[in-house]
Design a protein around this motif. Structure first.
Motif, PDB file in Angstrom:
ATOM      1  N   GLU A 142      -0.601  -0.305 -13.039  1.00 26.38           N
ATOM      2  CA  GLU A 142      -1.128  -1.574 -13.166  1.00 26.38           C
ATOM      3  C   GLU A 142      -2.692  -1.618 -12.700  1.00 26.38           C
ATOM      4  O   GLU A 142      -3.400  -2.398 -13.217  1.00 26.38           O
ATOM      5  N   ALA A 143      -2.878  -0.946 -11.716  1.00 27.79           N
ATOM      6  CA  ALA A 143      -4.361  -0.456 -11.458  1.00 27.79           C
ATOM      7  C   ALA A 143      -5.132   0.129 -12.512  1.00 27.79           C
ATOM      8  O   ALA A 143      -6.220  -0.515 -13.126  1.00 27.79           O
ATOM      9  N   ARG A 144      -4.455   0.780 -13.273  1.00 29.34           N
ATOM     10  CA  ARG A 144      -5.206   1.510 -14.583  1.00 29.34           C
ATOM     11  C   ARG A 144      -5.302   0.459 -15.565  1.00 29.34           C
ATOM     12  O   ARG A 144      -6.546   0.318 -16.067  1.00 29.34           O
ATOM     13  N   ASP A 145      -4.473  -0.458 -15.795  1.00 31.28           N
ATOM     14  CA  ASP A 145      -4.459  -1.548 -16.707  1.00 31.28           C
ATOM     15  C   ASP A 145      -5.432  -2.497 -16.460  1.00 31.28           C
ATOM     16  O   ASP A 145      -6.523  -2.955 -17.009  1.00 31.28           O
ATOM     17  N   THR A 146      -5.493  -2.910 -15.118  1.00 30.83           N
ATOM     18  CA  THR A 146      -6.249  -3.801 -14.605  1.00 30.83           C
ATOM     19  C   THR A 146      -7.959  -3.341 -14.494  1.00 30.83           C
ATOM     20  O   THR A 146      -8.772  -4.321 -15.031  1.00 30.83           O
ATOM     21  N   ALA A 147      -8.031  -2.012 -14.175  1.00 30.70           N
ATOM     22  CA  ALA A 147      -9.267  -1.673 -14.303  1.00 30.70           C
ATOM     23  C   ALA A 147      -9.954  -1.277 -15.414  1.00 30.70           C
ATOM     24  O   ALA A 147     -11.135  -1.784 -15.751  1.00 30.70           O
ATOM     25  N   SER A 148      -9.217  -1.107 -16.505  1.00 28.73           N
ATOM     26  CA  SER A 148      -9.578  -0.852 -17.884  1.00 28.73           C
ATOM     27  C   SER A 148     -10.046  -2.363 -18.680  1.00 28.73           C
ATOM     28  O   SER A 148     -10.928  -2.489 -19.088  1.00 28.73           O
ATOM     29  N   ARG A 149      -9.026  -3.315 -18.149  1.00 24.52           N
ATOM     30  CA  ARG A 149      -9.485  -4.771 -18.636  1.00 24.52           C
ATOM     31  C   ARG A 149     -10.777  -5.393 -18.062  1.00 24.52           C
ATOM     32  O   ARG A 149     -11.626  -5.728 -18.702  1.00 24.52           O
ATOM     33  N   VAL A 150     -10.953  -5.128 -16.677  1.00 28.07           N
ATOM     34  CA  VAL A 150     -12.155  -5.470 -16.218  1.00 28.07           C
ATOM     35  C   VAL A 150     -13.372  -4.935 -16.595  1.00 28.07           C
ATOM     36  O   VAL A 150     -14.530  -5.269 -17.170  1.00 28.07           O
ATOM     37  N   ARG A 151     -13.393  -3.518 -17.049  1.00 33.89           N
ATOM     38  CA  ARG A 151     -14.490  -2.931 -17.500  1.00 33.89           C
ATOM     39  C   ARG A 151     -14.561  -3.088 -19.038  1.00 33.89           C
ATOM     40  O   ARG A 151     -15.882  -3.231 -19.238  1.00 33.89           O
ATOM     41  N   SER A 152     -13.835  -3.269 -19.657  1.00 35.05           N
ATOM     42  CA  SER A 152     -13.807  -3.892 -20.901  1.00 35.05           C
ATOM     43  C   SER A 152     -14.714  -5.318 -21.191  1.00 35.05           C
ATOM     44  O   SER A 152     -15.566  -5.436 -22.029  1.00 35.05           O
ATOM     45  N   ILE A 153     -14.301  -6.376 -20.418  1.00 31.84           N
ATOM     46  CA  ILE A 153     -15.075  -7.337 -20.391  1.00 31.84           C
ATOM     47  C   ILE A 153     -16.410  -7.224 -19.769  1.00 31.84           C
ATOM     48  O   ILE A 153     -17.449  -7.744 -20.290  1.00 31.84           O
ATOM     49  N   ALA A 154     -16.591  -6.362 -18.938  1.00 32.02           N
ATOM     50  CA  ALA A 154     -18.091  -6.043 -18.286  1.00 32.02           C
ATOM     51  C   ALA A 154     -18.937  -5.401 -19.334  1.00 32.02           C
ATOM     52  O   ALA A 154     -20.098  -5.876 -19.742  1.00 32.02           O
ATOM     53  N   HIS A 155     -18.414  -4.400 -19.843  1.00 34.65           N
ATOM     54  CA  HIS A 155     -18.776  -3.853 -21.331  1.00 34.65           C
ATOM     55  C   HIS A 155     -19.508  -4.750 -22.227  1.00 34.65           C
ATOM     56  O   HIS A 155     -20.513  -4.618 -23.016  1.00 34.65           O
ATOM     57  N   GLY A 156     -18.730  -6.072 -22.393  1.00 36.32           N
ATOM     58  CA  GLY A 156     -19.022  -6.988 -23.383  1.00 36.32           C
ATOM     59  C   GLY A 156     -20.258  -7.862 -22.983  1.00 36.32           C
ATOM     60  O   GLY A 156     -21.011  -8.258 -23.771  1.00 36.32           O
ATOM     61  N   HIS A 157     -20.830  -7.824 -21.832  1.00 38.58           N
ATOM     62  CA  HIS A 157     -21.886  -8.318 -21.273  1.00 38.58           C
ATOM     63  C   HIS A 157     -22.919  -7.077 -21.043  1.00 38.58           C
ATOM     64  O   HIS A 157     -24.019  -7.474 -20.471  1.00 38.58           O
TER      65      HIS A 157
END
Length: 377
Positions: A241-256
């Motif tokens: 779950e940490a892997r999934d959450t970290a990936s999602r967080v970074r994906s959103i940040a990359h969008g900015h």
């Protein structure tokens, strides 16, 4: 007026060049979490020498500083959470706590944790700059939107709807950042704030401003973190779950056009052998404040329909505010740290039943193994 955030690369380069600890090369950053509240992170009556006194707090910070930890991170509390222990009912205010620890330490970063609805942004901007100067550029700000209803009601208002809290927080930090970075008076008109000619001098030692952290994991929280912060403080049930959450967080940040560091938290429950560790864990739970654990998890129990899940939630609260406890021998603790690092977690803010005593043990038995594993230098 919208503040254009510097790129992640610009922030990283400037902060590494100035020696900001949270941007160093250690693969697994370490911080002490919750050592400003009674019972720390563990809702238990288990025996400990930990106490909420300034002398003891300073001792913990100085040990962590000597061991090379990156951060001292407090919990923002204004009232206890009930139960037999009135969990966290005695607590130190976090900006003044950070200022005091800045004088008692040399290298470790000192954070304030601030519920943004409880402090005006002009006041927070000025207090934060002051601690940044006291610490010679070692201050960080952990922002929360105010989740504990009874606490928010102490301040004469009602709890805002969830997403409105983040709209409020976005205006709040925009005002703070502008005061930290702009040379003229700040005017701001928004949904929540009307600011006229607000000015703060001196500016922060850290450039462009102190390290910013938030624990937003909802869609609104993730967007806030992606736009405004340097680190997202996540919670998870297991490394996957940490892997999934970290990936999602970074994906959103990359969008900015940005990146985010990933932090999490948990208590260390560690002894030389597996049997000693299991006995220690059982003792903590046997002495647990199950009353406050039931109060906190009660709403979740009705939704889950699973006794086992509710029991697990209660145990996780007793063992450390619902964080991810690291349990085992020193070797097993390091294996778990490796798993979290590989999942994308950049740092763990940790606690102990007995902060000072167990922190020394951690330094003697666990840190050398973390260095051997390449997690620390």
């Amino acid at each position: 007026m919208t503040v254009t955030a510097p790129s992640y690369e610009e922030l990283l380069e400037a902060r590494r060049a100035s020696g900001v600890a949270m941007f160093n090369d250690n693969k697994m950053k370490l911080g002490i979490f919750g050592a400003n509240c009674s019972h720390g992170l563990m809702a238990t009556h288990a025996e400990t020498s930990y106490e909420l006194s300034w002398q003891h707090t300073q001792k913990i910070a100085q040990i962590a500083d000597r061991l090379g930890f990156e951060a001292m991170l407090p919990v923002a509390r204004y009232r206890g959470m009930g139960g037999e222990t009135n969990f966290n009912g005695s607590n130190f205010e976090t900006h003044t706590w950070a200022a005091g620890l800045a004088q008692a330490t040399e290298n470790i970063m000192v954070f304030s944790t601030t519920h943004v609805p409880t402090k005006h942004p002009i006041v927070a901007a000025k207090e934060s700059v002051t601690v940044d100067h006291i610490s010679n550029g070692r201050f960080g700000l952990n922002m929360t939107m105010g989740w504990y209803k009874a606490e928010m009601e102490m301040f004469g208002g009602t709890q805002r709807e969830h997403d409105a809290r983040y709209r409020y927080g976005a205006e709040w930090i925009t005002i703070v950042k502008r005061m930290w970075t702009e040379g003229s008076g700040v005017d701001f008109t928004g949904e929540f704030f009307e600011i006229k000619d607000a000015f703060s001098d001196p500016k922060p030692i850290q450039q462009p401003y102190p390290v910013l952290v938030n624990a937003g994991n909802s869609p609104a929280g993730l967007e806030f973190c992606a736009r405004e912060c340097d680190f997202n403080f996540i919670a998870f049930a297991d490394p996957e779950e940490a892997r999934d959450t970290a990936s999602r967080v970074r994906s959103i940040a990359h969008g900015h056009g940005r990146n985010l560091g990933i932090l999490s938290y948990g208590n260390i429950i560690c002894r030389d052998t597996e049997k000693e560790t299991k006995d220690f864990l059982a003792h903590i739970l046997d002495k647990g404040d199950w009353e406050v654990a039931r109060m906190v998890s009660g709403g979740l129990g009705a939704e889950s329909g699973s006794f086992d899940k509710v029991k697990s939630l209660q145990e996780r609260f007793i063992l450390g505010y619902g964080g991810y406890p690291l349990i085992g021998t020193p070797e097993q603790i390091v294996e778990q740290m490796i798993q979290l690092s590989e999942a994308g977690v950049d740092g763990m803010m940790i606690g102990f039943l007995d902060y000072a005593e167990e922190l020394e043990y951690f330094g003697e038995r666990v840190l050398p193994l973390m260095k051997e594993a390449g997690l620390r230098k």
